[in-house]
Design a protein around this motif. Structure first.
Motif, PDB file in Angstrom:
ATOM      1  N   MET A   1      -7.832   7.041  -4.702  1.00 18.60           N
ATOM      2  CA  MET A   1      -6.958   6.825  -3.523  1.00 18.60           C
ATOM      3  C   MET A   1      -7.423   7.061  -2.311  1.00 18.60           C
ATOM      4  N   HIS A   2      -6.772   6.564  -1.222  1.00 19.30           N
ATOM      5  CA  HIS A   2      -7.513   7.099   0.168  1.00 19.30           C
ATOM      6  C   HIS A   2      -6.371   7.716   0.822  1.00 19.30           C
ATOM      7  N   MET A   3      -6.553   8.436   1.973  1.00 21.86           N
ATOM      8  CA  MET A   3      -5.859   9.163   2.830  1.00 21.86           C
ATOM      9  C   MET A   3      -6.228   9.364   4.018  1.00 21.86           C
ATOM     10  N   ALA A   4      -5.300   9.378   5.033  1.00 14.45           N
ATOM     11  CA  ALA A   4      -5.835   9.471   6.747  1.00 14.45           C
ATOM     12  C   ALA A   4      -4.742  10.089   7.394  1.00 14.45           C
TER      13      ALA A   4
ATOM     14  N   TRP B   1      -7.023   4.880   9.747  1.00 18.23           N
ATOM     15  CA  TRP B   1      -5.753   4.860   8.929  1.00 18.23           C
ATOM     16  C   TRP B   1      -5.424   3.216   8.548  1.00 18.23           C
ATOM     17  N   LEU B   2      -5.312   2.523   9.892  1.00 15.28           N
ATOM     18  CA  LEU B   2      -4.944   1.141   9.704  1.00 15.28           C
ATOM     19  C   LEU B   2      -5.857   0.220   8.818  1.00 15.28           C
ATOM     20  N   GLY B   3      -7.033   0.454   8.906  1.00 17.51           N
ATOM     21  CA  GLY B   3      -7.940  -0.231   8.157  1.00 17.51           C
ATOM     22  C   GLY B   3      -7.774   0.126   6.588  1.00 17.51           C
ATOM     23  N   MET B   4      -7.645   1.180   6.565  1.00 17.59           N
ATOM     24  CA  MET B   4      -7.453   1.748   5.115  1.00 17.59           C
ATOM     25  C   MET B   4      -6.270   1.110   4.394  1.00 17.59           C
TER      26      MET B   4
END
Length: 319
Positions: A153-156, A187-190
């Motif tokens: 997962m990714h987070m920002a 965050w948006l690119g993610m």
């Protein structure tokens, strides 16, 4: 750190249970689906499997919004996009939200963070994406798909606010939970990178009612994925949204995950197969919307949106 999970469905269970078991933190679950809540209460927890094996009961605390008296430090939200607004209204009316709380979500599609911002300070919103496959087999019964410790997962922070101490603690807890977090720079690119992945895998599997492993048996899937990714990248480049990876690396990601999760039906298909409307407007439709707003027409994505809505409409004629 104490957590509250809003939406005790497939992904809500997975995050909450792994946090409870591996990070050893307190977790409460909030849900509004009565069969699910009553089943968990009657059996004393939720049955958990991994890839259809080792089914066992995990004790959890579950509540309707109106009966909950706790005060989590962080809410974790996993609801369907179409249900989120009503859920948040009901939770807010029940007094669940407080100014000191943070909220994290890794829901599919786009549009949910704007809804969360109606109830939480923007600096308290943690955005996320999850490359994690989970199936809700029935009320109080969940199946974690994929190998143990294989979660990613990714987070920002929302709108790229600074990473504060709460963000760092959530990251630490998610890592202990073996959910495989990585902190993203944008965050948006993610988020859009996950959307464009789902716009290929979730949508194609739903249209043909197949598992991911069955999808990749067709040699033309990489070309189909490339066509959809090319439109996605073109639209996002015009909107100055920095996607993660390249067009080709995202095609390879589709191939790799279809092999890794070969027995998995994506969440969009799970909704479709149960007679529910899908989140197609928040995935392929959202990409098409970005394109239109930036003088670019995502013709394939727009056509696919119509195809899925057509399939939803045609269910009324099936016996």
């Amino acid at each position: 750190m104490k957590y509250g999970v809003i939406g005790a469905g497939a992904m809500g269970y997975r995050y909450g249970i792994l946090l409870q078991e591996n990070a050893e933190v307190d977790v409460d679950f909030i849900d509004t689906w009565e069969p699910n809540v009553e089943k968990v209460k009657s059996q004393g927890g939720v049955y958990v499997s991994r890839d259809h094996e080792n089914r066992h009961l995990v004790p959890i605390n579950i509540y309707y919004p109106e009966e909950y008296q706790g005060h989590p430090d962080v809410w974790i939200v996993f609801k369907k996009q179409m249900q989120l607004s009503e859920e948040l209204k009901r939770d807010s009316k029940s007094g669940l939200f407080h100014s000191d709380q943070y909220v994290f979500s890794a829901m599919n599609g786009m549009g949910h963070f704007e809804k969360l911002a109606e109830y939480f300070d923007e600096t308290h919103i943690i955005t996320g994406t999850a490359m994690i496959a989970t199936v809700l087999s029935g009320p109080g019964d969940v199946d974690f798909m994929g190998p143990k410790n294989g979660e990613a997962m990714h987070m920002a922070p929302y709108k790229n606010y600074p990473v504060d101490d709460v963000n760092k603690q959530v990251f630490t807890d998610l890592k202990k939970a073996t959910l495989g977090p990585e902190m993203a720079d944008d965050w948006l690119g993610m988020c859009m990178t996950k959307v464009i992945f789902n716009a290929v895998v979730n949508t194609l599997c739903t249209m043909f009612e197949i598992k991911m492993g069955e999808l990749i048996q067709y040699d033309g899937v990489p070309d189909m994925a490339a066509q959809l990714f090319n439109e996605s990248f073109d639209a996002c480049e015009r909107a100055d949204i920095p996607l993660i990876g390249t067009r080709q690396s995202n095609v390879q990601l589709v191939v790799d995950n279809c092999h890794k999760l070969k027995y998995h039906y994506p969440s969009m298909y799970q909704d479709f197969s149960k007679g529910r409307n899908t989140e197609i407007d928040y995935i392929n439709g959202y990409i098409a919307k970005i394109g239109r707003e930036n003088d670019y027409v995502c013709r394939t994505h727009e056509f696919v949106v119509h195809e899925v809505h057509l399939a939803e409409k045609m269910r009324q004629f099936k016996k």
